[in-house]
Design a protein around this motif. Sequence first.
Motif, PDB file in Angstrom:
ATOM      1  N   SER A   1       0.915  -1.035  -0.243  1.00  0.00           N
ATOM      2  CA  SER A   1      -0.150  -0.059   0.105  1.00  0.00           C
ATOM      3  C   SER A   1       1.003   1.283   0.015  1.00  0.00           C
ATOM      4  N   ARG A   2       0.863   1.776  -0.985  1.00  0.00           N
ATOM      5  CA  ARG A   2       1.667   3.477  -1.229  1.00  0.00           C
ATOM      6  C   ARG A   2       0.745   4.668  -0.818  1.00  0.00           C
ATOM      7  N   ARG A   3      -0.218   4.244  -0.664  1.00  0.00           N
ATOM      8  CA  ARG A   3      -1.175   5.645  -0.165  1.00  0.00           C
ATOM      9  C   ARG A   3      -1.454   5.831   1.267  1.00  0.00           C
ATOM     10  N   ALA A   4      -1.846   4.615   1.958  1.00  0.00           N
ATOM     11  CA  ALA A   4      -2.212   4.827   3.320  1.00  0.00           C
ATOM     12  C   ALA A   4      -0.972   4.539   4.110  1.00  0.00           C
ATOM     13  N   ARG A   5      -0.929   5.573   5.220  1.00  0.00           N
ATOM     14  CA  ARG A   5       0.101   4.794   6.273  1.00  0.00           C
ATOM     15  C   ARG A   5      -0.269   3.914   6.918  1.00  0.00           C
ATOM     16  N   ALA A   6       0.673   3.449   7.885  1.00  0.00           N
ATOM     17  CA  ALA A   6       0.215   2.311   8.477  1.00  0.00           C
ATOM     18  C   ALA A   6      -0.923   2.299   9.577  1.00  0.00           C
ATOM     19  N   GLY A   7      -0.983   3.453  10.192  1.00  0.00           N
ATOM     20  CA  GLY A   7      -1.954   3.743  11.341  1.00  0.00           C
ATOM     21  C   GLY A   7      -3.324   3.521  10.622  1.00  0.00           C
TER      22      GLY A   7
ATOM     23  N   THR B   1      -8.490   0.608   8.726  1.00  0.00           N
ATOM     24  CA  THR B   1      -9.389   0.164   7.639  1.00  0.00           C
ATOM     25  C   THR B   1      -9.495  -1.350   7.458  1.00  0.00           C
ATOM     26  N   ARG B   2      -8.158  -2.064   7.816  1.00  0.00           N
ATOM     27  CA  ARG B   2      -8.260  -3.537   8.022  1.00  0.00           C
ATOM     28  C   ARG B   2      -8.929  -4.117   8.862  1.00  0.00           C
ATOM     29  N   GLN B   3      -9.006  -3.602  10.023  1.00  0.00           N
ATOM     30  CA  GLN B   3      -9.823  -4.246  11.355  1.00  0.00           C
ATOM     31  C   GLN B   3     -11.417  -3.988  10.838  1.00  0.00           C
ATOM     32  N   ILE B   4     -11.703  -2.837  10.242  1.00  0.00           N
ATOM     33  CA  ILE B   4     -13.176  -2.999   9.722  1.00  0.00           C
ATOM     34  C   ILE B   4     -13.338  -3.940   8.587  1.00  0.00           C
ATOM     35  N   ALA B   5     -12.474  -4.162   7.534  1.00  0.00           N
ATOM     36  CA  ALA B   5     -12.656  -4.963   6.399  1.00  0.00           C
ATOM     37  C   ALA B   5     -12.581  -6.371   6.916  1.00  0.00           C
ATOM     38  N   ALA B   6     -12.013  -6.643   8.176  1.00  0.00           N
ATOM     39  CA  ALA B   6     -11.706  -8.083   8.353  1.00  0.00           C
ATOM     40  C   ALA B   6     -13.272  -8.652   8.870  1.00  0.00           C
ATOM     41  N   ARG B   7     -14.274  -7.864   9.254  1.00  0.00           N
ATOM     42  CA  ARG B   7     -15.583  -8.372   9.581  1.00  0.00           C
ATOM     43  C   ARG B   7     -16.369  -8.875   8.457  1.00  0.00           C
ATOM     44  N   MET B   8     -15.955  -8.589   7.186  1.00  0.00           N
ATOM     45  CA  MET B   8     -16.641  -8.746   6.061  1.00  0.00           C
ATOM     46  C   MET B   8     -16.108  -9.771   5.431  1.00  0.00           C
ATOM     47  N   PRO B   9     -16.984 -11.002   5.495  1.00  0.00           N
ATOM     48  CA  PRO B   9     -16.492 -12.396   4.854  1.00  0.00           C
ATOM     49  C   PRO B   9     -16.223 -12.305   3.466  1.00  0.00           C
ATOM     50  N   LEU B  10     -15.345 -13.054   2.751  1.00  0.00           N
ATOM     51  CA  LEU B  10     -15.137 -13.312   1.372  1.00  0.00           C
ATOM     52  C   LEU B  10     -15.178 -14.598   0.943  1.00  0.00           C
ATOM     53  N   PRO B  11     -16.290 -15.097   0.910  1.00  0.00           N
ATOM     54  CA  PRO B  11     -16.204 -16.634   0.850  1.00  0.00           C
ATOM     55  C   PRO B  11     -15.981 -16.806  -1.051  1.00  0.00           C
ATOM     56  N   ARG B  12     -15.662 -18.162  -1.382  1.00  0.00           N
ATOM     57  CA  ARG B  12     -15.487 -18.465  -2.675  1.00  0.00           C
ATOM     58  C   ARG B  12     -14.166 -18.015  -3.273  1.00  0.00           C
ATOM     59  N   LEU B  13     -13.267 -17.172  -2.732  1.00  0.00           N
ATOM     60  CA  LEU B  13     -11.959 -16.795  -3.151  1.00  0.00           C
ATOM     61  C   LEU B  13     -11.080 -17.865  -2.414  1.00  0.00           C
ATOM     62  N   PRO B  14      -9.812 -18.049  -3.004  1.00  0.00           N
ATOM     63  CA  PRO B  14      -8.798 -18.994  -2.269  1.00  0.00           C
ATOM     64  C   PRO B  14      -8.339 -18.470  -0.807  1.00  0.00           C
ATOM     65  N   ALA B  15      -8.350 -19.083   0.262  1.00  0.00           N
ATOM     66  CA  ALA B  15      -8.019 -18.462   1.640  1.00  0.00           C
ATOM     67  C   ALA B  15      -6.798 -17.787   1.433  1.00  0.00           C
ATOM     68  N   ALA B  16      -5.809 -18.411   0.726  1.00  0.00           N
ATOM     69  CA  ALA B  16      -4.390 -17.577   1.102  1.00  0.00           C
ATOM     70  C   ALA B  16      -4.367 -16.524   0.138  1.00  0.00           C
ATOM     71  N   ALA B  17      -5.236 -16.145  -0.850  1.00  0.00           N
ATOM     72  CA  ALA B  17      -5.394 -14.729  -1.430  1.00  0.00           C
ATOM     73  C   ALA B  17      -5.879 -13.889  -0.465  1.00  0.00           C
ATOM     74  N   VAL B  18      -7.069 -14.379   0.378  1.00  0.00           N
ATOM     75  CA  VAL B  18      -7.938 -13.566   1.017  1.00  0.00           C
ATOM     76  C   VAL B  18      -7.154 -13.069   2.162  1.00  0.00           C
ATOM     77  N   ARG B  19      -6.304 -13.882   2.717  1.00  0.00           N
ATOM     78  CA  ARG B  19      -5.195 -13.493   3.862  1.00  0.00           C
ATOM     79  C   ARG B  19      -4.254 -12.408   3.341  1.00  0.00           C
ATOM     80  N   ALA B  20      -3.611 -12.651   2.196  1.00  0.00           N
ATOM     81  CA  ALA B  20      -2.902 -11.717   1.847  1.00  0.00           C
ATOM     82  C   ALA B  20      -3.591 -10.281   1.308  1.00  0.00           C
ATOM     83  N   HIS B  21      -4.816 -10.504   0.861  1.00  0.00           N
ATOM     84  CA  HIS B  21      -5.363  -9.322   0.677  1.00  0.00           C
ATOM     85  C   HIS B  21      -5.724  -8.457   1.768  1.00  0.00           C
ATOM     86  N   ARG B  22      -6.121  -9.147   2.960  1.00  0.00           N
ATOM     87  CA  ARG B  22      -6.605  -8.528   4.143  1.00  0.00           C
ATOM     88  C   ARG B  22      -5.298  -8.184   5.157  1.00  0.00           C
TER      89      ARG B  22
END
Length: 450
Positions: free
Chosen positions: A326-332, A337-358
Amino acid sequence: MILSPPPAPAASAATGYRLLRTPPEPVRPPVLDADQRAVVEHRDGPLLVLAGPGTGKTTTLVESVLARVRAGTAPDRVLVLTFGRRAAVDLRDRMAARGLAGLHASTFHSFCYALIREEQSPEDFAEPVRLLSGPEQDLLVRELLAGQPALEREGLGRVRWPADLRAALTTRGFADEVRAVLARTRELGLGPDALAAFAARIGRPDWTAAAAFLDEYLEVTELGGMVDYAELVHRAVLLARRPEVHERLQRRYDAVYVDEFQDTDPAQLRLLRALAGQGRTLVAFGDPDQSVYAFRGADVNGILGFPEYFPRRDGGPAPVRVLRASRRARAGLLAATRQIAARMPLPRLPAAAVRAHRAPTALAPGGTVAVRTYPTPGAEVESVADTLRRAHLEDGLPWHDMAVLTRSTAALAPLRRALTSAGVPIDLPPSTCLLYTSPSPRDRQKSRMP
């Protein structure tokens, strides 16, 4: 032979000034990380690229197309599609800056309109199909609804709305609901008969009336040579499924690239399957966490089901790549944003890809997130203006490094007044500036005074 330099541009006799061409600034090739290079090196078959905000997905898309063209593919044999008009303009500008002239980059609706015009008969081509804007479609729907009670009294109407809905036929809210039903029906590829059969099966008399209204609406628009946005894509899908048109499209394009794939609706997904299915090269960039246009018909299942919807030639699911830097958002900010996104499930996609994306990596440290509440909207906009002014005067932060996001354009007017009063310069995109506002009752009364 003596070569003389070309004459200097003549100065204007009236002003004494002369126009000089500004040379374009050289564009430096971007530095790609390993994940981006893996996407750029993809050559054949479908590929889904999960890319969050600031991970360089548009840059990766442009560089992927550039690499394909440099490998020998003609630019006009690559199709680039995106969701919005501004995004399409930005894509064309960025590709032109990288030397990609002659590339076809457009919105889905622009491509569909061009396809329909191309496949029209010579007799029909003389009268171009007119695309209805949102307000025009709203007016047409309201006029048809307003005229139905009179037609029903005379025994001429085909639509029989339930008794508890007839009082709402002339209201704007009911017209908006009807428009939404019409759009969702065509996005799902259904016609009036299919909608009526479904309504009868589940016992929905209101949907039965909507099916009859859809039949009447399509007849009126057909006679007037008009088409709305949902119907435009629906007709393009029907065309692309014709064997002769399907064969021509597959011969025309070697690869299809799609930006903002999470915003596609079911009709656009069917169009892509007709264009680039059967294991052909389709590279889609998107972020399921940013799928926010469900009210416009966007379906997040399109990106979640991409590996199954677009299998490889051997029948296996399409591969999934992830851009993790991520080149735009700073670490904080990224952590919040990742804490909020982690509550939304991403079924049907490969689990390894979802973990890397999150779990993206922030390239810049720092960054804070603060949540503040205010008793009134006025106090809120005044605090925003004060915060920006202090950041500039006390912390030395440049104005162009600040931004204010609002939920809707309705909040722009009071925010603009507060920022202007505090001496904060503002820069609004042209699309957010209203060209006309309805006068208030007091202004109407003043206009009638002698």
